[in-house]
Scaffold this active site. Structure first.
Site, PDB file in Angstrom:
ATOM      1  N   GLY A  31       0.803  -1.220   0.000  1.00  0.00           N
ATOM      2  CA  GLY A  31       0.000   0.000   0.000  1.00  0.00           C
ATOM      3  C   GLY A  31       0.834   1.267   0.000  1.00  0.00           C
ATOM      4  CG  LEU A  33      -0.965   1.555  -3.981  1.00  0.00           C
ATOM      5  CD1 LEU A  33      -2.032   1.139  -5.002  1.00  0.00           C
ATOM      6  CD2 LEU A  33       0.062   0.448  -3.819  1.00  0.00           C
ATOM      7  CG  HIS A  34       5.296   4.841  -4.626  1.00  0.00           C
ATOM      8  ND1 HIS A  34       5.908   4.113  -5.625  1.00  0.00           N
ATOM      9  CD2 HIS A  34       5.672   4.247  -3.457  1.00  0.00           C
ATOM     10  CE1 HIS A  34       6.639   3.154  -5.101  1.00  0.00           C
ATOM     11  NE2 HIS A  34       6.508   3.200  -3.784  1.00  0.00           N
ATOM     12  N   GLY A  36       5.850   4.011  -8.563  1.00  0.00           N
ATOM     13  CA  GLY A  36       6.508   2.706  -8.735  1.00  0.00           C
ATOM     14  C   GLY A  36       5.471   1.597  -8.810  1.00  0.00           C
ATOM     15  CG  HIS A  37       3.247   0.646  -5.304  1.00  0.00           C
ATOM     16  ND1 HIS A  37       3.429   1.705  -4.461  1.00  0.00           N
ATOM     17  CD2 HIS A  37       3.785  -0.433  -4.679  1.00  0.00           C
ATOM     18  CE1 HIS A  37       4.030   1.292  -3.354  1.00  0.00           C
ATOM     19  NE2 HIS A  37       4.271   0.000  -3.464  1.00  0.00           N
ATOM     20  CD  GLN A  61       7.058  -7.827   3.930  1.00  0.00           C
ATOM     21  OE1 GLN A  61       6.300  -8.640   3.403  1.00  0.00           O
ATOM     22  NE2 GLN A  61       7.637  -6.850   3.231  1.00  0.00           N
ATOM     23  CD  GLN A 149      16.091  -5.699 -10.638  1.00  0.00           C
ATOM     24  OE1 GLN A 149      15.330  -6.586 -11.013  1.00  0.00           O
ATOM     25  NE2 GLN A 149      17.189  -5.942  -9.963  1.00  0.00           N
ATOM     26  CD  GLN A 154       9.957  -8.242  -2.502  1.00  0.00           C
ATOM     27  OE1 GLN A 154       9.810  -8.062  -1.306  1.00  0.00           O
ATOM     28  NE2 GLN A 154       9.314  -7.516  -3.389  1.00  0.00           N
ATOM     29  CB  SER A 187       5.555   3.213   0.920  1.00  0.00           C
ATOM     30  OG  SER A 187       5.007   2.578  -0.208  1.00  0.00           O
TER      31      SER A 187
HETATM   32  P1  AMP Z   1       6.050  -2.405  -1.455  1.00  0.00           P
HETATM   33  O1  AMP Z   1       4.654  -1.877  -1.364  1.00  0.00           O
HETATM   34  O2  AMP Z   1       7.103  -1.411  -1.093  1.00  0.00           O
HETATM   35  O3  AMP Z   1       6.205  -3.736  -0.763  1.00  0.00           O
HETATM   36  O4  AMP Z   1       6.296  -2.695  -2.992  1.00  0.00           O
HETATM   37  C1  AMP Z   1       5.416  -3.470  -3.750  1.00  0.00           C
HETATM   38  C2  AMP Z   1       6.030  -3.740  -5.087  1.00  0.00           C
HETATM   39  O5  AMP Z   1       6.297  -2.517  -5.752  1.00  0.00           O
HETATM   40  C3  AMP Z   1       7.379  -4.493  -4.966  1.00  0.00           C
HETATM   41  O6  AMP Z   1       7.468  -5.452  -6.004  1.00  0.00           O
HETATM   42  C4  AMP Z   1       8.376  -3.387  -5.150  1.00  0.00           C
HETATM   43  O7  AMP Z   1       9.612  -3.818  -5.681  1.00  0.00           O
HETATM   44  C5  AMP Z   1       7.651  -2.492  -6.148  1.00  0.00           C
HETATM   45  N1  AMP Z   1       8.200  -1.133  -6.073  1.00  0.00           N
HETATM   46  C6  AMP Z   1       8.339  -0.369  -4.968  1.00  0.00           C
HETATM   47  N2  AMP Z   1       8.963   0.797  -5.278  1.00  0.00           N
HETATM   48  C7  AMP Z   1       9.231   0.747  -6.589  1.00  0.00           C
HETATM   49  C8  AMP Z   1       9.881   1.635  -7.507  1.00  0.00           C
HETATM   50  N3  AMP Z   1      10.375   2.796  -7.118  1.00  0.00           N
HETATM   51  N4  AMP Z   1       9.971   1.257  -8.797  1.00  0.00           N
HETATM   52  C9  AMP Z   1       9.473   0.064  -9.215  1.00  0.00           C
HETATM   53  N5  AMP Z   1       8.862  -0.815  -8.417  1.00  0.00           N
HETATM   54  C10 AMP Z   1       8.744  -0.489  -7.112  1.00  0.00           C
END
Ligand code: AMP
Length: 284
Positions: A31, A33-34, A36-37, A61, A149, A154, A187
């Site tokens: 969540g 969300l930005h 990247g998500h 985690q 990436q 992960q 996030s």
């Molecule tokens: P998170 O909510 O931080 O657990 O991220 C969820 C998914 O979004 C994971 O697969 C992250 O690698 C991906 N993610 C987070 N930040 C970025 C970013 N800046 N660029 C690309 N993918 C991202």
């Protein structure tokens, strides 16, 4: 777009889809969300008929002294962004939905791949990640699952899990999305003060410099790592957790000159906020 808050509700929706020959793309997130998500959801929307976005701050985690309680939770805004990017289902369960009893089944990838880098400072982290992602895979039965990436280790750990447990799906890995100034979107960036955000730009600068060294012919991993550390240390607010390079895919130590694909990864604290970033250096 449908919001499912329980496992049963999600299973009902997935059953409907599986009765057709529509494909499912899954985007697991915590969540807040930005962009990247959003890039993951957009890719899933292009490649699948149905997109499921999970929004779950996964307690298993997080280590005991980490930011589980303060992690940003913005479900309403997340649903709006997810729908805009093409999500059909948002799955936002409570912890007790995902972990109904204290005694539980863990999914754990063993070996160096989970012990180096983030695994060294966050010893239970990847066991939590693989356990929740395996549950999400079983619940949504996606044809494709989307990860960033940005979390490079992960990605490697999940690749192993998918292979070892014979999950019948494709992992789709999307590039790192950055702020205009170069800071990788996260996030956790919302925790940073203006000063810390500015200081955090040193990470991008150090990785670009490492890439330049590599492009100009440097194949000594240690030299590249040393130079990266020096650049980061020039920023007084930066407190290095690790800056390391390992050979991909198993994240093994680099012996002799670099060959194949190598992951240069770093984790650095700015105040209380720990940021990660990375680049892949590939010898072709
Ligand atoms: P998170 O909510 O931080 O657990 O991220 C969820 C998914 O979004 C994971 O697969 C992250 O690698 C991906 N993610 C987070 N930040 C970025 C970013 N800046 N660029 C690309 N993918 C991202």
């Amino acid at each position: 777009m449908i919001l499912c808050k329980t496992v049963r509700a999600l299973q009902k929706e997935i059953k409907k889809v599986k009765g057709t020959n529509k494909t499912i793309g899954l985007v697991p997130t915590m969540g807040a969300l930005h962009a990247g998500h959003a890039s993951l959801i957009e890719a899933a929307n292009k490649e699948n008929d149905i997109v499921v976005v999970s929004v779950f701050v996964n307690p298993t985690q997080f280590g005991p002294n980490e930011d589980l309680d303060s992690y940003p939770r913005t479900l309403e805004a997340d649903c709006i962004l997810a729908e805009k990017m093409g999500a059909n289902i948002v799955f936002a369960p409570t912890p007790s939905e995902m972990y109904p009893s204290r005694d539980m089944t863990w999914v754990e990838v063993s070996g160096d791949i989970t012990k180096v880098l983030c695994g060294a400072t966050r010893p239970i982290h990847f066991r939590g990640v693989t356990t929740i992602v395996a549950k999400l895979f079983n619940l949504t039965q996606p044809e494709r699952a989307y990860f960033g990436q940005k979390d490079a280790q992960q990605v490697q750990v999940l690749t192993r899990m998918v292979k070892d447990l014979f999950f019948q799906l494709e992992l789709r890995i999307m590039p790192i999305i950055r702020e205009e100034d170069g800071l990788a979107k996260s996030s956790r960036n919302t925790y940073l003060s203006k000063k810390e955000h500015k200081a955090g730009l040193i990470l991008y600068k150090s990785l670009r410099k490492a890439e330049q060294l590599f492009i100009s012919g440097q194949r000594d991993a240690e030299k590249i790592v040393e130079e990266t550390i020096q650049i980061i240390q020039s920023e007084p607010l930066a407190d290095i957790d690790y800056v390391k390079m390992y050979a991909m895919p198993e994240l093994t130590p680099i012996d002799g000159p670099m060959k194949g694909r190598n992951l240069l990864a770093l984790a650095v604290k700015f105040g209380k906020t720990r940021l990660i970033d990375n680049t892949i250096l590939e010898v072709k």
